[in-house]
Write an enzyme that holds these catalytic residues in place. Structure first.
Site, mmCIF file in Angstrom:
data_model
loop_
_atom_site.group_PDB
_atom_site.id
_atom_site.type_symbol
_atom_site.label_atom_id
_atom_site.label_comp_id
_atom_site.label_asym_id
_atom_site.label_seq_id
_atom_site.Cartn_x
_atom_site.Cartn_y
_atom_site.Cartn_z
ATOM 1 N N CYS A 148 0.841 -1.204 0.000
ATOM 2 C CA CYS A 148 0.000 0.000 0.000
ATOM 3 C C CYS A 148 0.876 1.253 0.000
ATOM 4 O O CYS A 148 1.851 1.346 0.748
ATOM 5 C CB CYS A 148 -0.883 -0.012 1.242
ATOM 6 N N GLU A 178 3.242 -5.645 8.634
ATOM 7 C CA GLU A 178 3.592 -4.274 8.236
ATOM 8 C C GLU A 178 4.718 -3.733 9.106
ATOM 9 O O GLU A 178 5.660 -3.099 8.600
ATOM 10 C CB GLU A 178 2.358 -3.360 8.346
ATOM 11 N N THR A 244 0.483 1.864 10.308
ATOM 12 C CA THR A 244 -0.595 2.728 9.801
ATOM 13 C C THR A 244 -1.946 2.516 10.477
ATOM 14 O O THR A 244 -2.844 3.335 10.312
ATOM 15 C CB THR A 244 -0.809 2.454 8.297
HETATM 16 S S1 SF4 Z 1 -5.424 0.222 6.185
HETATM 17 FE FE1 SF4 Z 1 -4.327 2.028 5.361
HETATM 18 S S2 SF4 Z 1 -2.214 1.371 5.131
HETATM 19 FE FE2 SF4 Z 1 -3.442 -0.494 5.370
HETATM 20 S S3 SF4 Z 1 -3.912 -1.107 3.284
HETATM 21 FE FE3 SF4 Z 1 -5.590 0.219 3.935
HETATM 22 S S4 SF4 Z 1 -5.045 2.310 3.245
HETATM 23 FE FE4 SF4 Z 1 -3.201 1.018 3.179
#
Ligand code: SF4
Length: 406
Positions: A148, A178, A244
């Site tokens: 992402c 992540e 995130t």
């Molecule tokens: S939650 Fe946020 S960082 Fe995770 S995939 Fe979705 S947009 Fe991307």
């Protein structure tokens, strides 16, 4: 924002109608009140924002295209592409195999891979070490990479912190894909350490203030600091980035706390030399979904249902917000609603599914708050709503309500 081609089975006509209407009426996303679906004896209050985010839709589009474009080839995913059991199962049913589980445990050895294979990088990104391993086998890691952009933004932020010679403190879950990926990218540029919560941030601060002996650091943060980390010199200048999907209030408290620790030690006038003052790196979806839950919780209700994968970080934080205010049930699909009396739901504190009876109070109208995580298909949320609604003699059907939003 860009729109993606996502299999129709993940969409929900009812929820799409609601979301489109809300978007049309509130283009600037300022209104966080929930949407009422009034079935008569049961009232569902749907959060203003929930469900598939940019990164998840992007990953799903790439994964299904990869299958289409590579007939006859072996296709692997490094690990779960996103934290949703239905989507992962669908990918497996298309022949995609998982190389690792969500905690990095090897399910299929990299030794079986060859240069003809396709390996998809999940939305969480991956470590530089794994990228190198794949590249060494001859498998390119750019083409089928679903990382992402909001995760890459965290990597860029940690690079900027590193360039200015600050140590990178990552607020995240140490075992989460992540955070492991971010740690690897940060550690390539600067000393890095992960703190999972305020309790760990406080322990880390004791090495800054001298309350703890530096030698203890290497045991306490053994699996959470970069190789060669020097607890004496590497904690003189720090900057904070976050996974995130953390809880916004936790992230803010940790950054504020560490800033104050540095101000107390070095003086406010010298703070900029010791603390890289950057904004948090939570993504827009985390912010929107958490703000929408706070807005939804302003409505007096009897219970909340939060839908999403049990290993989904962003979903568990939505549950955390809800359970402070009312009974909250974390389920991964409608099948967990066993009957009008019983529900099987996940307790993320004990990491166990538990059975609760009499979750629906015997009052009418019963008021239920509903939301879902960023990796949960809207179709699953609609199925949950229909199942609950099916226990009541409805004054309006879902189709009649849907017509109202068109
Ligand atoms: S939650 Fe946020 S960082 Fe995770 S995939 Fe979705 S947009 Fe991307």
């Amino acid at each position: 924002m860009k729109s993606f081609e996502v299999p129709i089975i993940y969409r929900s006509p009812l929820i799409t109608a609601v979301k489109n209407k809300r978007k049309e009426m509130d283009k600037m996303k300022k209104d966080f009140t929930p949407t009422l679906l009034d079935f008569g004896p049961v009232r569902i209050f749907l959060a203003r924002h929930f469900g598939f985010c940019y990164g998840v839709e992007n990953a799903i589009e790439i994964a299904f295209k990869t299958v289409e474009e590579n007939p006859g080839k072996r296709i692997f995913l490094l690990s779960e592409m996103i934290h949703n059991p239905q989507v992962n199962a669908d990918l497996e049913s298309h022949g995609i195999k998982f190389l690792q589980d969500t905690y990095g445990k090897q399910l299929i050895s990299f030794d079986v891979l060859n240069a003809d294979d396709v390996v998809i990088i999940p939305a969480f990104g991956t470590t530089l070490e794994i990228e190198k391993k794949l590249n060494d086998i001859g498998i390119p890691t750019e083409k089928y990479n679903t990382t992402c952009p909001f995760v890459e933004k965290v990597w860029n932020r940690s690079e900027a912190i590193a360039r200015n010679k600050y140590t990178v403190v990552i607020h995240g879950k140490p075992k989460h894909e992540e955070t492991r990926a971010t740690f690897s990218h940060a550690a390539a540029n600067a000393p890095s350490v992960v703190v999972k919560d305020m309790a760990q941030a406080k322990e880390l601060s004791k090495y800054i203030t001298g309350e703890k002996q530096h030698a203890e650091f290497y045991t306490e943060f053994a699996d959470q600091c970069s190789p060669g980390f020097n607890a004496e010199g590497d904690l003189e200048k720090i900057g904070v980035v976050n996974q995130t999907t953390m809880l916004a209030s936790d992230t803010q408290s940790i950054a504020d706390f560490l800033r104050q620790v540095m101000a107390d030690k070095y003086g406010s006038e010298n703070l900029n030399d010791h603390f890289a003052d950057t904004r948090d790196t939570l993504c827009y979806a985390t912010n929107d979904n958490q703000s929408a839950v706070s807005g939804m919780l302003e409505t007096k209700a009897d219970l909340a249902i939060v839908v999403g994968g049990y290993n989904s970080s962003n979903t568990s934080h939505l549950v955390e917000l809800c359970e402070k205010k009312l009974p909250a049930y974390f389920i991964n699909n409608e099948e967990k609603i066993l009957s009008r009396k019983d529900i099987l739901h996940y307790d993320f504190h004990t990491r166990q599914e538990i059975l609760t009876s009499n979750y629906l109070p015997h009052i009418e109208p019963v008021k239920i708050l509903v939301t879902s995580g960023a990796s949960c298909p809207d179709a699953v949320v609609e199925a949950v709503i229909r199942k609950i609604a099916g226990y009541y003699p409805l004054e309006k059907t879902p189709e009649e309500l849907m017509a109202h939003f068109k």
